[in-house]
Scaffold this motif. Structure first.
Motif, short mmCIF file in Angstrom:
data_model
loop_
_atom_site.label_atom_id
_atom_site.label_comp_id
_atom_site.label_asym_id
_atom_site.label_seq_id
_atom_site.Cartn_x
_atom_site.Cartn_y
_atom_site.Cartn_z
N GLY B 342 -24.76 -61.07 46.50
CA GLY B 342 -24.80 -61.29 47.73
C GLY B 342 -24.30 -62.40 48.55
N GLY B 343 -24.14 -62.47 50.02
CA GLY B 343 -23.38 -63.31 50.72
C GLY B 343 -23.94 -64.87 50.37
N VAL B 346 -28.21 -66.39 52.11
CA VAL B 346 -29.31 -65.22 52.07
C VAL B 346 -30.45 -65.49 51.30
CG1 VAL B 346 -27.50 -63.55 52.84
CG2 VAL B 346 -28.13 -63.97 50.49
N LYS B 348 -30.65 -65.94 47.73
CA LYS B 348 -30.58 -65.56 46.31
C LYS B 348 -31.20 -66.26 45.44
CE LYS B 348 -26.29 -64.99 45.81
NZ LYS B 348 -25.60 -65.41 47.05
N HIS B 492 -21.90 -65.36 42.49
CA HIS B 492 -20.89 -64.75 43.48
C HIS B 492 -19.73 -64.40 42.61
CE1 HIS B 492 -22.77 -67.44 46.53
NE2 HIS B 492 -22.54 -66.65 47.53
N LEU B 506 -27.74 -55.92 45.51
CA LEU B 506 -27.28 -57.02 46.73
C LEU B 506 -28.48 -57.41 47.22
CD1 LEU B 506 -24.57 -57.50 47.80
CD2 LEU B 506 -24.69 -55.55 49.34
N TYR B 507 -28.26 -58.53 47.62
CA TYR B 507 -29.54 -59.24 48.14
C TYR B 507 -29.06 -59.34 49.66
CZ TYR B 507 -33.67 -62.01 48.77
OH TYR B 507 -34.83 -62.38 49.06
N PHE B 508 -29.81 -58.73 50.52
CA PHE B 508 -29.39 -58.88 51.89
C PHE B 508 -30.84 -58.74 53.06
CE2 PHE B 508 -28.17 -56.55 56.07
CZ PHE B 508 -27.38 -57.41 56.24
N VAL B 512 -33.86 -56.69 47.88
CA VAL B 512 -32.94 -56.41 47.04
C VAL B 512 -32.66 -54.99 47.32
CG1 VAL B 512 -32.30 -56.13 44.61
CG2 VAL B 512 -33.93 -57.93 45.29
N GLU B 513 -31.25 -54.81 47.84
CA GLU B 513 -30.75 -53.49 48.21
C GLU B 513 -29.76 -52.90 47.26
OE1 GLU B 513 -30.78 -52.41 51.64
OE2 GLU B 513 -31.35 -54.13 52.59
N ASN B 525 -19.08 -49.88 46.48
CA ASN B 525 -18.70 -50.57 47.57
C ASN B 525 -17.22 -50.57 47.81
OD1 ASN B 525 -21.22 -51.59 47.44
ND2 ASN B 525 -20.91 -53.34 46.33
N TYR B 528 -17.16 -55.39 48.88
CA TYR B 528 -17.94 -56.12 47.90
C TYR B 528 -17.80 -55.53 46.55
CZ TYR B 528 -20.96 -60.14 46.95
OH TYR B 528 -21.39 -61.27 46.84
#
Lengths: 315, 585
Positions: B342-343, B346, B348, B492, B506-508, B512-513, B525, B528
């Protein structure tokens, strides 16, 4: 809601607090000094009210009020009671204790001294908001450049150190070795280990900071000073007006309007009120409420600017 | 014009007998962009520090260094302070003062710059870097990337001729690292700044460097233009080849020897040329029966035991701040390796820290192996059960040496075993804070592994590891998995996750997506995703690791490094490779 917005504007447009640090410093110094040095009830009363009202231009008002009720008032009463209980000067006995008489003079002086201390505390609470570390450093940097650098380094290091301590504790918690251990011995051991590590980290950190300083030329020449505070026209105007009020009231005080005596008889300068003493107190009132006036003016300006935006939101 | 010349330079630290730097010679031309790479411990920092007299450590030096035609020793300190700018690795520790503006002005104040000039210089530079918004902030509230930008700006304010950066992005997350490196490229291009950068994350800057220096055990073994360096590393069967950009490695493993591609665009072109006609046209090729996800999760329908179950968790640091966990739910199966990507910022890491209860949840439940987290006693939790590798690994050490710290957890034999496995023997007796970031990371991994946890929680485990060790670490994780250990990691590092992880999410926005097996995750993706996927997605939609491309192109013709032995596909090729190594060595 409306009120909240007004206050937020006040914060942003707190015109007085945005003045040049030297002006601010000089102002607060003179207000506090005069308040502390005269024991004149009118002078102190005005100063108290002004400090109290100006404090409401800054956040944490509820906490401030609570502090006044639970700390300010008890402190004030304590001073009055102590002064009256241990001093027996004066000519107007009200009540007789075994140790001596409770006198009107001692009670009154206690009231004045209590108010003096209380108003000084309130002013300091204002100073705390207005004179940020930046401003203090800027003022001291003018006089002692090295000392101001030292202060600035301390202000960086303290939160840095604290943060590091939390990181170490969390890291240790993740492997089950932190000070929340059930047993006292484990707790103690973990605490000692964490603190010793924190200290060696601090040394290591200092070495790196020194390298960074040397690398950027520290010690190669005489230090000059960078300042983020510019002198604006408004600063001169505010300083000028403020100085006028100060001189006016000081002259009056020198001429007797600020004198007071409580032992053995009460003599308060400027009373009975004359034209001269009223003008002096008016000057002092203007001087003390000066930040409030300036900030209100600032809010007025801000509101004038804000109105179209408010309309937009309503739509 | 030659700006800096190092002639036959050697250096030995005081109190040590072995040379730290041996016979190093190179030149730096004005306006060039130079990259210094090498594995951790190869002497990069030692060399860079010699280039500024005040930073040079105590010891015996031989040979000469010239700056602008003069001996470096004869250049006065004040001139060196201005003309040679130095940015260190740790963004936080370089700060001297508490405010951004003061930090920027610090250097100028030290060299007696008059106030008017200071104002002009600070103003124009802050505008150029866009720091005006946080000009009056405290340095402690900035993000890592912003901190390093302030450090860079404060050095640039002195108007340096040469800018030296010692692994400036090693402690930043990849997004911030990439931003920082692009800022560097920008000042190089727009102002013609001469830059000497040491770095082991090469992907971003490799193609821009005019010249690359490769260091190895205190020697400058290879220098040249990017493509040349890649080729000679390949030819020399050098471990450093693993740090080269992914397209270069993939093509080399497919048997390419010359003209290796080093950007994604070049890689795509190369792949297109290499593929036979019919393969080019067919876009529906899939990698089937290959790699780790070959055994499709057939046991999905069976009762699975979950190691971690987070149910509708909410968390915020303080009332009023944003929710970092917003009804987040996640299940991690027993014995799998799960990665949360994830970005930046956010939450994580926050999510990871709520799992062992370091941060208490606001609402929601956490089950570990089917039992509610709250019902575990502290002893149960941390006695061979959970091990957490924090983001700041140095916080794990509390003793004078690494050895003492490890012996605290296990006996000598076990310590020796793990030390050999993680290659930390050489610095076991040093103080944890004297180690480089990569070495600290390894030692911290050793400490967490020694706790023999059944559930490993790792926060950015591959941070500051070099490419070679990353591979070994990946294999260690796989071994642990075989022993039944569950691993949950936050990372990352897309490339690493694609190779070694079973499932990823993916954490957004606090949730958790898209948790899915790693191949589905990355091939779905567009942005990403791994470099391999970007290179090959037009031909094979679900290629995510280099092996997929190799399988596509045909047979891997030539191994690059002995560590490839781990991959079954390459085992045959390995044997050939060993023969070659024998001949070479």
């Amino acid at each position: 809601m409306q009120e909240k917005m007004l206050w937020s504007n006040a914060m942003r447009e707190n015109l007085f607090a945005n003045c040049h640090p030297v002006v601010l410093f000089a102002y607060f110094l003179s207000v506090v000094l005069i308040t502390m040095l005269t024991a004149h009830p009118v002078v102190i009363g005005i100063s108290f009210l002004a400090g109290f009202s100006y404090r409401f231009f800054f956040p944490e008002r509820k906490r401030f009020l609570k502090e006044q009720i639970f700390l300010g008032i008890p402190l004030f009463l304590l001073i009055v009671v102590f002064n009256a209980a241990f001093n027996h000067y004066g000519v107007t006995p009200l009540y007789y204790l075994k140790t001596g008489a409770i006198t009107l003079e001692a009670i009154l002086y206690g009231v004045v001294a209590g108010m003096m201390l209380w108003s000084a505390l309130i002013w300091f609470s204002v100073v705390n908001f207005v004179m940020t570390t930046d401003k203090f450093i800027d003022i001291f940097g003018r006089l002692f450049p090295t000392f101001s650098l030292f202060l600035s380094m301390v202000f960086r290091f303290v939160p840095h150190f604290r943060k590091r301590f939390l990181i170490i504790r969390e890291g240790q918690a993740g492997i089950g070795k932190d000070i929340s251990d059930e047993h006292f011995l484990g707790k103690f051991k973990a605490g000692v280990a964490e603190i010793s590590m924190l200290l060696s980290w601090a040394l290591e950190s200092a070495v790196q900071t020194v390298n960074s300083m040397k690398s950027r030329g520290y010690g190669t020449g005489k230090r000059t000073r960078y300042t983020i505070y510019n002198c604006y026209v408004s600063d001169y105007i505010i300083a000028g007006i403020g100085l006028l009020f100060l001189i006016g009231s000081m002259t009056g005080f020198m001429q007797g309007a600020g004198k007071s005596q409580y032992d053995p008889v009460i003599q308060i300068g400027g009373f009975p009120l004359s034209c001269f003493s009223v003008v002096t107190y008016l000057f002092w009132l203007c001087f003390c409420f000066f930040p409030v006036f300036v900030s209100c003016y600032g809010i007025g300006l801000a509101n004038a600017c804000m109105e179209p935006k408010v309309d937009m939101k309503r739509r | 014009m030659c700006l800096l010349e190092v002639k036959d330079f050697s250096f030995t630290y005081a109190q040590e007998t072995e040379c730290a730097l041996k016979n190093i010679s190179f030149q730096i031309e004005e306006g060039g962009f130079y990259l210094l790479c090498g594995q951790s411990g190869s002497g990069k920092t030692t060399l860079l520090r010699q280039l500024k007299t005040v930073l040079a450590p105590q010891g015996k030096a031989g040979g000469e260094i010239f700056f602008s035609g003069r001996k470096l020793k004869d250049v006065s300190e004040i001139e060196q302070a201005q003309k040679i700018g130095f940015v260190f690795q740790n963004p936080e520790e370089q700060f001297v003062t508490d405010k951004v503006w003061h930090e920027l002005a610090f250097g100028l104040e030290s060299i007696s710059c008059p106030q008017e000039e200071m104002h002009i210089r600070v103003a124009e530079l802050s505008s150029y870097f866009g720091i005006t918004d946080w000009f009056e902030k405290e340095v402690s509230v900035l993000s890592g990337g912003q901190k390093q930008l302030v450090n860079l700006a404060s050095v640039l304010l002195m108007n340096p001729k040469l800018l030296i950066l010692d692994e400036p992005v090693a402690q930043l997350d990849p997004v911030a690292a990439s931003d920082f490196l692009h800022t560097l490229l920008r000042i190089h291009k727009e102002m013609g700044m001469t830059i000497l950068l040491s770095e082991h994350h090469l992907e971003e800057v490799f193609s821009y460097a005019d010249r690359i220096f490769v260091m190895e055990q205190g020697k400058l073994s290879i220098q040249g233009a990017p493509a040349e360096v890649g080729e000679s590393l390949l030819k020399g069967n050098h471990e450093m080849f693993l740090s080269m950009p992914a397209p270069m490695q993939i093509s080399a493993r497919c048997g390419e020897e010359k003209k290796l591609p080093y950007t994604v665009a070049m890689g795509r072109k190369w792949l297109w040329e290499r593929l036979s006609f019919e393969k080019r046209e067919r876009k529906d090729l899939v990698v089937s029966g290959q790699g780790k996800c070959g055994k499709k999760e057939a046991d999905d329908r069976k009762e699975v035991e979950y190691a971690i179950e987070v149910k509708r968790a909410w968390f915020q640091y303080e009332t009023g701040s944003s929710w970092l966990l917003k009804e987040a739910s996640l299940s991690v199966k027993r014995g799998e390796i799960f990665a949360l990507l994830g970005g930046n910022g956010v939450g994580k890491s926050t999510f990871l820290r709520t799992i062992p209860g370091i941060l208490p949840l606001f609402r929601g439940k956490i089950f570990l192996f089917g039992k509610l987290l709250k019902k575990y006693t502290k002893k149960e939790l941390f006695d061979h059960f959970i091990g957490v590798l924090p983001q700041d690994v140095s916080s794990l050490f509390v003793k004078e040496t690494i050895r003492e710290d490890l012996l605290f957890l296990a006996d000598e034999k076990e310590v020796k075993n793990i030390a050999e496995k993680l290659h930390i023997i050489s610095f076991l007796d040093r103080h944890p804070y004297d180690l480089s970031a990569g070495e600290q990371q390894k030692a911290a991994l050793a400490k967490v592994l020694l706790m023999k946890p059944a559930l490993l929680l790792l926060d950015e485990p591959t941070k500051s590891l070099d490419a070679h060790f990353k591979r070994e670490f990946g294999e260690i994780l796989k071994d642990l998995k075989k022993e039944g250990v569950t691993v949950f990691l936050v990372s990352h590092d897309i490339e690493f996750c694609a190779e070694y992880v079973d499932r990823a999410g993916l954490y957004f926005r606090g949730q958790v997506e898209a948790a899915a097996d790693v191949r589905t995750f990355f091939s779905k993706n567009y942005f990403y995703t791994t470099i391999t996927n970007r290179m090959a997605r037009d031909f094979v939609a679900d290629a995510i690791v280099p092996e997929d491309i190799i399988a596509l192109v045909g047979k891997a013709l030539k191994p690059v490094d002995g560590s490839f032995a781990f991959r079954e596909e390459c085992q045959e090729v390995m044997k050939e490779g060993e023969k070659m190594c024998d001949i070479g060595g």
